[in-house]
Motif scaffolding. Sequence first.
Motif, PDB file in Angstrom:
ATOM      1  N   ALA B 128       0.842  -1.205   0.000  1.00 37.16           N
ATOM      2  CA  ALA B 128       0.000   0.000   0.000  1.00 37.16           C
ATOM      3  C   ALA B 128       0.873   1.249   0.000  1.00 37.16           C
ATOM      4  CB  ALA B 128      -0.921  -0.021   1.218  1.00 37.16           C
ATOM      5  N   GLU B 129       1.939   1.199   0.789  1.00 41.55           N
ATOM      6  CA  GLU B 129       2.860   2.335   0.841  1.00 41.55           C
ATOM      7  C   GLU B 129       3.429   2.623  -0.561  1.00 41.55           C
ATOM      8  OE1 GLU B 129       6.943   2.842   3.102  1.00 41.55           O
ATOM      9  OE2 GLU B 129       5.466   1.680   4.271  1.00 41.55           O
ATOM     10  N   LEU B 130       3.874   1.543  -1.203  1.00 44.38           N
ATOM     11  CA  LEU B 130       4.433   1.672  -2.552  1.00 44.38           C
ATOM     12  C   LEU B 130       3.386   2.252  -3.502  1.00 44.38           C
ATOM     13  CD1 LEU B 130       7.219   0.733  -3.631  1.00 44.38           C
ATOM     14  CD2 LEU B 130       6.078  -1.273  -4.558  1.00 44.38           C
ATOM     15  N   ALA B 131       2.177   1.764  -3.373  1.00 44.02           N
ATOM     16  CA  ALA B 131       1.104   2.203  -4.262  1.00 44.02           C
ATOM     17  C   ALA B 131       0.802   3.682  -4.050  1.00 44.02           C
ATOM     18  CB  ALA B 131      -0.150   1.364  -4.014  1.00 44.02           C
ATOM     19  N   HIS B 132       0.740   4.100  -2.799  1.00 50.20           N
ATOM     20  CA  HIS B 132       0.439   5.507  -2.530  1.00 50.20           C
ATOM     21  C   HIS B 132       1.532   6.405  -3.074  1.00 50.20           C
ATOM     22  CE1 HIS B 132      -3.244   5.053  -0.387  1.00 50.20           C
ATOM     23  NE2 HIS B 132      -2.723   4.183   0.466  1.00 50.20           N
ATOM     24  N   ARG B 133       2.784   5.975  -2.913  1.00 51.40           N
ATOM     25  CA  ARG B 133       3.882   6.763  -3.452  1.00 51.40           C
ATOM     26  C   ARG B 133       3.708   6.915  -4.969  1.00 51.40           C
ATOM     27  NH1 ARG B 133       9.567   4.437  -3.009  1.00 51.40           N
ATOM     28  NH2 ARG B 133       8.651   3.259  -1.285  1.00 51.40           N
ATOM     29  N   ALA B 134       3.366   5.814  -5.621  1.00 49.05           N
ATOM     30  CA  ALA B 134       3.201   5.847  -7.075  1.00 49.05           C
ATOM     31  C   ALA B 134       2.063   6.777  -7.486  1.00 49.05           C
ATOM     32  CB  ALA B 134       2.933   4.432  -7.591  1.00 49.05           C
ATOM     33  N   VAL B 135       0.939   6.688  -6.784  1.00 47.69           N
ATOM     34  CA  VAL B 135      -0.215   7.515  -7.141  1.00 47.69           C
ATOM     35  C   VAL B 135       0.110   8.990  -6.930  1.00 47.69           C
ATOM     36  CG1 VAL B 135      -2.598   8.086  -6.496  1.00 47.69           C
ATOM     37  CG2 VAL B 135      -1.906   5.704  -6.705  1.00 47.69           C
ATOM     38  N   ASP B 136       0.802   9.315  -5.824  1.00 47.45           N
ATOM     39  CA  ASP B 136       1.153  10.711  -5.545  1.00 47.45           C
ATOM     40  C   ASP B 136       2.074  11.263  -6.616  1.00 47.45           C
ATOM     41  OD1 ASP B 136      -0.381  10.568  -3.321  1.00 47.45           O
ATOM     42  OD2 ASP B 136       1.282  10.329  -1.902  1.00 47.45           O
ATOM     43  N   GLU B 137       3.086  10.490  -6.952  1.00 45.32           N
ATOM     44  CA  GLU B 137       4.049  10.943  -7.965  1.00 45.32           C
ATOM     45  C   GLU B 137       3.341  11.114  -9.309  1.00 45.32           C
ATOM     46  OE1 GLU B 137       7.012  12.088  -7.749  1.00 45.32           O
ATOM     47  OE2 GLU B 137       7.274  12.276  -9.923  1.00 45.32           O
ATOM     48  N   ALA B 138       2.448  10.206  -9.624  1.00 47.32           N
ATOM     49  CA  ALA B 138       1.696  10.301 -10.870  1.00 47.32           C
ATOM     50  C   ALA B 138       0.883  11.591 -10.873  1.00 47.32           C
ATOM     51  CB  ALA B 138       0.779   9.086 -11.039  1.00 47.32           C
ATOM     52  N   ARG B 139       0.243  11.900  -9.745  1.00 50.70           N
ATOM     53  CA  ARG B 139      -0.583  13.102  -9.684  1.00 50.70           C
ATOM     54  C   ARG B 139       0.275  14.341  -9.938  1.00 50.70           C
ATOM     55  NH1 ARG B 139      -3.420  12.747  -4.614  1.00 50.70           N
ATOM     56  NH2 ARG B 139      -4.622  11.170  -5.738  1.00 50.70           N
ATOM     57  N   ARG B 140       1.500  14.323  -9.413  1.00 54.33           N
ATOM     58  CA  ARG B 140       2.404  15.453  -9.638  1.00 54.33           C
ATOM     59  C   ARG B 140       2.707  15.627 -11.132  1.00 54.33           C
ATOM     60  NH1 ARG B 140       6.115  13.458  -5.789  1.00 54.33           N
ATOM     61  NH2 ARG B 140       4.473  13.303  -4.223  1.00 54.33           N
ATOM     62  N   GLU B 141       2.616  14.544 -11.869  1.00 52.62           N
ATOM     63  CA  GLU B 141       2.850  14.647 -13.327  1.00 52.62           C
ATOM     64  C   GLU B 141       1.546  14.888 -14.082  1.00 52.62           C
ATOM     65  OE1 GLU B 141       5.220  11.702 -15.146  1.00 52.62           O
ATOM     66  OE2 GLU B 141       6.633  11.550 -13.469  1.00 52.62           O
ATOM     67  N   GLY B 142       0.480  15.154 -13.340  1.00 52.81           N
ATOM     68  CA  GLY B 142      -0.787  15.468 -13.997  1.00 52.81           C
ATOM     69  C   GLY B 142      -1.621  14.254 -14.360  1.00 52.81           C
ATOM     70  N   LEU B 143      -1.185  13.087 -13.891  1.00 51.00           N
ATOM     71  CA  LEU B 143      -1.902  11.856 -14.236  1.00 51.00           C
ATOM     72  C   LEU B 143      -2.918  11.501 -13.160  1.00 51.00           C
ATOM     73  CD1 LEU B 143       1.148   9.723 -15.392  1.00 51.00           C
ATOM     74  CD2 LEU B 143      -0.685  10.579 -16.853  1.00 51.00           C
ATOM     75  N   ALA B 144      -4.106  11.127 -13.602  1.00 58.77           N
ATOM     76  CA  ALA B 144      -5.118  10.644 -12.663  1.00 58.77           C
ATOM     77  C   ALA B 144      -5.163   9.124 -12.764  1.00 58.77           C
ATOM     78  CB  ALA B 144      -6.475  11.233 -12.999  1.00 58.77           C
TER      79      ALA B 144
END
Lengths: 382, 382
Positions: B128-144
């Motif tokens: 879950a930690e890994l997943a949240h990191r990925a989702v946050d970083e993606a959001r920073r790149e404008g990805l939903a």
Amino acid sequence: MTQAVRHDSMRARNLGVVLGEIRRNGPVTRAALAEITGLTKTTVSKMVGDLIEAGMVAESGALRDGERGRPGTAVVLSGRRVAALGLEINVDYLSACVVDLTLAVRLRYSQAVDNRAASPVETLSRLAELAHRAVDEARREGLAVAGSTLAVPGPVDGGLVHTAPNLGWHHVRVSDLLDFPVEVDNEANLAALGELWFGSAPGDFLHVSGEIGIGAGLVVGGTLFRGAHGLAGELGHVVVHPDGPACRCGGRGCLEQYAGQEALLRACGLTGIPELLESLRAGEPGALEACERAGQALGVALTSAIHLMDPGTIVLGGVFAPLFRWIRDPVHQAMAARLTGMRHTVPDLTVSRLGSDAAPLGAAGQIIHRIIANPIAILLRR
Amino acid sequence: MTQAVRHDSMRARNLGVVLGEIRRNGPVTRAALAEITGLTKTTVSKMVGDLIEAGMVAESGALRDGERGRPGTAVVLSGRRVAALGLEINVDYLSACVVDLTLAVRLRYSQAVDNRAASPVETLSRLAELAHRAVDEARREGLAVAGSTLAVPGPVDGGLVHTAPNLGWHHVRVSDLLDFPVEVDNEANLAALGELWFGSAPGDFLHVSGEIGIGAGLVVGGTLFRGAHGLAGELGHVVVHPDGPACRCGGRGCLEQYAGQEALLRACGLTGIPELLESLRAGEPGALEACERAGQALGVALTSAIHLMDPGTIVLGGVFAPLFRWIRDPVHQAMAARLTGMRHTVPDLTVSRLGSDAAPLGAAGQIIHRIIANPIAILLRR
DNA sequence: ATATTAAGTCCATAAAGTGGATTAAATCGG
DNA sequence: CCGATTTAATCCACTTTATGGACTTAATAT
């Protein structure tokens, strides 16, 4: 690839959905159909009206269920008008059947002919005669035959019978030799569909049809699995023993070499299945042992098939149907010993009630099912 | 069962058809899309407009093709906004990747952990930690991130991991232990889909993923075949020799006993795949012979699989990918010797380019493909 | 006998796609 | 270089189909 939907195809599809639910839910009221399909009562009413007018559906009287409120008038499929023709060519017979929209078998013809001795042209002209007789008789009963499918003992790819070894056919394009339109499919495939629609099998099973060769048809979720080239289900050539006896396919130790009709008869020194059945009933050890061995080999091949294809249940048909009493246990034991560790349950092992009728019934059923899924073609024809 | 179509679902479906054709046909003009889908230019234009507004499609400049007439402006999938998360739990690592709508891999995370030593709760909270990191970083790149799928090494049925023997998991309901919605699927299935969408395989193939066990995923017509209970593809337990060595599954002579990682290493007295590769490169006879034998057994099992499932081609992945040079010939020979009599061609034998990345890529790709087939959910979310 | 409930039909309306007309932007030919 | 031709994209009036609420019908419950 999914197709785009337009107004006309929306209507066509919804007609199919409504008709399909009428089939599934026996006598149903229009209101219940609206609930089931998610369409409005208005839409369903209009469609049911059209289907009644086309003779595909009939009202079956008021449905008085004791509830209060106005009782609905139930509708059911009607077998009055629409029908399909199922045909089969096999080694020593031709057969035809006419099935109506309710899947009731209305006519059945069979003709003993040795098709090995005849050319494809001869065989197909005999078949055409049989088919025309069936269509004429059906018309006299008020049935309109909407299409036909032919079962042949061999792999088929787009109407082309590539090889039917037991008929001596090679590269026969059936439609070129018949004067009416027909679809062609493999006998094992159609037998599996026959079992699905006319037998007692649920929607997920592997149907084993042991004739001269051993074929199988896998049905998953009510749909036949055909593989990439339509050649799936060649259970007879699953490897049972990699160093076993040479097979006519070029391999070694194929299931057919242990449980095929020829191998089975050779093992007990008999000449035909009737004789074998007699010996088994008399309890002759040679016959019993031959069945035991064949059953074990079949169990090994089915183990591989179950691991690969994960069927719901196993249905034994063709010659394995009359032999079921004697092969059930060895097959089951071979499977159970090998499967229990990986799966909680070993697939049920059942017997086909249809025997050799399965293929022509499946052939006709295929047409009927296509009509039910897409009845617009029939509506437009009127 | 087919669903009824209404105005809203007609539009939803047609949006999916249009978006799917944009994906298939690279840069295409609206006019070409109208031709391909059978919809009118008007309808296509309106839909493309909506898809552009949702950030799923972008204009890619004028398409000047030398023909006369006004040049069209081509549209392509846009990877700007929509993305999916692919996750994998395996014996000794966790991994995550973010893939955009064009199937470009945008982010990739991997973490070496011994998951055998950890409980499902521990492992899943790390994930879950890994997943949240990925989702946050993606959001920073404008990805939903529109959804996620998790690959686990074991059979899965409706979100429930029944058993993952190599992780020591039993009856784990993943969604109960994660704080974000995720789909769960078998690693071999997702690896096959990864090969389909990210590798070079055509739309029909059997992907063999040899890890500790040997699994396989069959893709027919671009769709994964799952069987009746989602347990199809257990190639490792296809019977190669009915009287062979006992297998952990309770059977005898399963493929895993001849070509599984453990059997292979035991046969040549080595401790790991890297050592085996080294020995093979050095030409050591023991290692070469072990591979030869494993390849022959694999060829026998694949022969059964081909007869039963009729795949288009065979793709060897997992540990078989680095070993391909040495096992290709024995596998091919075993298949060719057994298959040529029944079929005109023996399926091609190829190697996966993805190796162990296949599963998480397939996991993310599954979400993307679902979005492309049904983009209305994304349109409504805005 | 009256109230209630559910089935089926009617009708005005909404949603979505159609098809022909129109405008836009190229190439071709003289 | 200009008009004819061709194709792309958009616009708009129209058609098809389904919707949803009102209405009618026919039963049960009180």
